[in-house]
Design an enzyme around this catalytic site. Structure first.
Site, short mmCIF file in Angstrom:
data_model
loop_
_atom_site.label_atom_id
_atom_site.label_comp_id
_atom_site.label_asym_id
_atom_site.label_seq_id
_atom_site.Cartn_x
_atom_site.Cartn_y
_atom_site.Cartn_z
N THR A 1 0.85 -1.20 0.00
CA THR A 1 0.00 0.00 0.00
C THR A 1 0.88 1.24 0.00
O THR A 1 1.89 1.30 0.71
CB THR A 1 -0.90 -0.01 1.27
N ASP B 1 6.29 -4.18 -1.00
CA ASP B 1 5.65 -3.04 -0.33
C ASP B 1 6.70 -1.97 -0.03
O ASP B 1 7.90 -2.25 0.03
CB ASP B 1 4.99 -3.51 0.97
N GLY B 2 6.22 -0.75 0.15
CA GLY B 2 7.08 0.37 0.52
C GLY B 2 7.31 0.41 2.02
O GLY B 2 6.87 -0.47 2.77
N ALA B 3 8.00 1.46 2.47
CA ALA B 3 8.26 1.63 3.91
C ALA B 3 8.50 3.11 4.17
O ALA B 3 8.79 3.89 3.26
CB ALA B 3 9.48 0.82 4.32
N ASP B 4 8.36 3.48 5.43
CA ASP B 4 8.62 4.88 5.83
C ASP B 4 10.05 5.08 6.30
O ASP B 4 10.62 6.15 6.14
CB ASP B 4 7.64 5.29 6.93
N GLY C 1 3.37 1.98 8.13
CA GLY C 1 2.09 2.23 8.77
C GLY C 1 1.65 3.67 8.87
O GLY C 1 0.84 4.01 9.72
N GLY D 1 -0.22 4.69 6.84
CA GLY D 1 -1.60 4.48 6.42
C GLY D 1 -2.40 3.75 7.49
O GLY D 1 -2.09 3.86 8.67
N GLU E 1 -0.70 -5.65 6.13
CA GLU E 1 0.67 -5.54 5.60
C GLU E 1 1.60 -6.52 6.32
O GLU E 1 2.40 -7.21 5.70
CB GLU E 1 1.19 -4.11 5.75
N LYS F 1 14.22 7.11 2.46
CA LYS F 1 13.69 6.27 3.54
C LYS F 1 14.79 5.63 4.39
O LYS F 1 14.50 4.99 5.40
CB LYS F 1 12.79 5.17 2.97
C1 5RP Z 1 1.55 2.21 4.32
C2 5RP Z 1 3.02 2.07 4.22
C3 5RP Z 1 3.69 2.59 2.97
O1 5RP Z 1 4.28 1.53 2.32
C4 5RP Z 1 4.72 3.61 3.37
O2 5RP Z 1 4.04 4.68 4.04
C5 5RP Z 1 5.48 4.15 2.15
O3 5RP Z 1 4.61 4.85 1.31
P1 5RP Z 1 5.11 5.51 -0.04
O4 5RP Z 1 5.49 4.40 -0.95
O5 5RP Z 1 3.89 6.28 -0.52
O6 5RP Z 1 6.27 6.41 0.27
O7 5RP Z 1 3.69 1.54 5.08
O8 5RP Z 1 1.10 1.66 5.54
#
Ligand code: 5RP
Length: 223
Positions: free
Chosen positions: A25, A81-84, A95, A97, A103, A121
């Protein structure tokens, strides 16, 4: 092409014929979903997907990707998936989101979990740029916050976008955004938060990512 798109395209190379693929997400995950649609359309690649959120499921369905529900799977081949935040030992913070639970379930169920991100990141320790999102049962939030305070955390309930109420996750939980002492390592933090009654899930993904792909200035590298 920006770095998020580039790294998502790179991750799509790991998708092989017949795989069951978990969809993350966020904006980077969205690029991955779009690339899967292109591979299905132009290269006749056949696979099935399972989504970590309603929005990703919607995206996948609007692109005609085959999708199954999470409750019908017991394992998946690949999760992207992505990450912060991402540390050198591949611990992730996720998270921002509302879909932490799904996830983490998909990250754990995956034969291979590839985290994808641009270089912004990368951090040296979890919690460097963001508080730790901790999803709690609504009736438990105050007691959970107290338990977290006892292990050194400071923070509060996340407000909703209009700031006239509290943020509700897709599972109906509240989110406590908590900061911990910078010297607590992610492994200990993971165990400490897991042990707090009332916590549904939290944003530290420790020992889950198999591969971290980072794009920086048009180049992708594996961490
Ligand atoms: C959502 C997440 C997203 O993967 C994280 O926030 C990265 O988002 P983006 O790819 O828009 O930078 O953990 O819960």
């Amino acid at each position: 092409m920006d770095d998020k798109q580039l790294v998502a395209l790179h991750a799509a190379r790991y998708v092989k014929q017949g795989m069951l693929v978990g969809l993350g997400t966020g904006s980077t995950a969205n690029y991955f979903i779009e690339e899967l649609a292109r591979l299905a359309r132009e290269e006749r690649l056949k696979f099935t997907t399972v989504a970590s959120s309603t929005i990703s499921a919607q995206n996948a369905q609007s692109l005609n990707l085959p999708i199954v529900a999470l409750e019908h799977i017991s394992s998946i081949d690949l999760y992207v998936d992505g990450a912060d935040e991402i540390t050198p030992d591949k611990t992730l913070l996720k998270g921002r989101g509302s879909d932490l639970v799904k996830e983490k379930l998909l990250a754990k169920a995956a034969e291979r979990f590839i985290a994808v991100a641009d270089a912004s990141k990368l951090v040296t320790h979890i919690g460097e740029n963001f508080p730790i999102p901790i999803e709690v049962m609504p009736f438990a939030w105050k007691l959970a916050k107290e338990s977290l305070a006892q292990i050194g955390a400071v923070g509060d309930l996340r407000p909703n976008a209009a700031k006239d109420g509290y943020w509700i996750t897709s599972h109906g939980s509240y989110v406590l955004d908590m900061k911990f002492a910078q010297n607590t390592n992610a492994k200990d933090l993971n165990a400490l938060i897991n042990n707090v009654p009332g916590v549904v899930e939290h944003g530290i993904f420790h020992n889950l990512a198999d591969i971290v792909l980072i794009a920086r200035d048009g180049q992708v590298s594996e961490q």
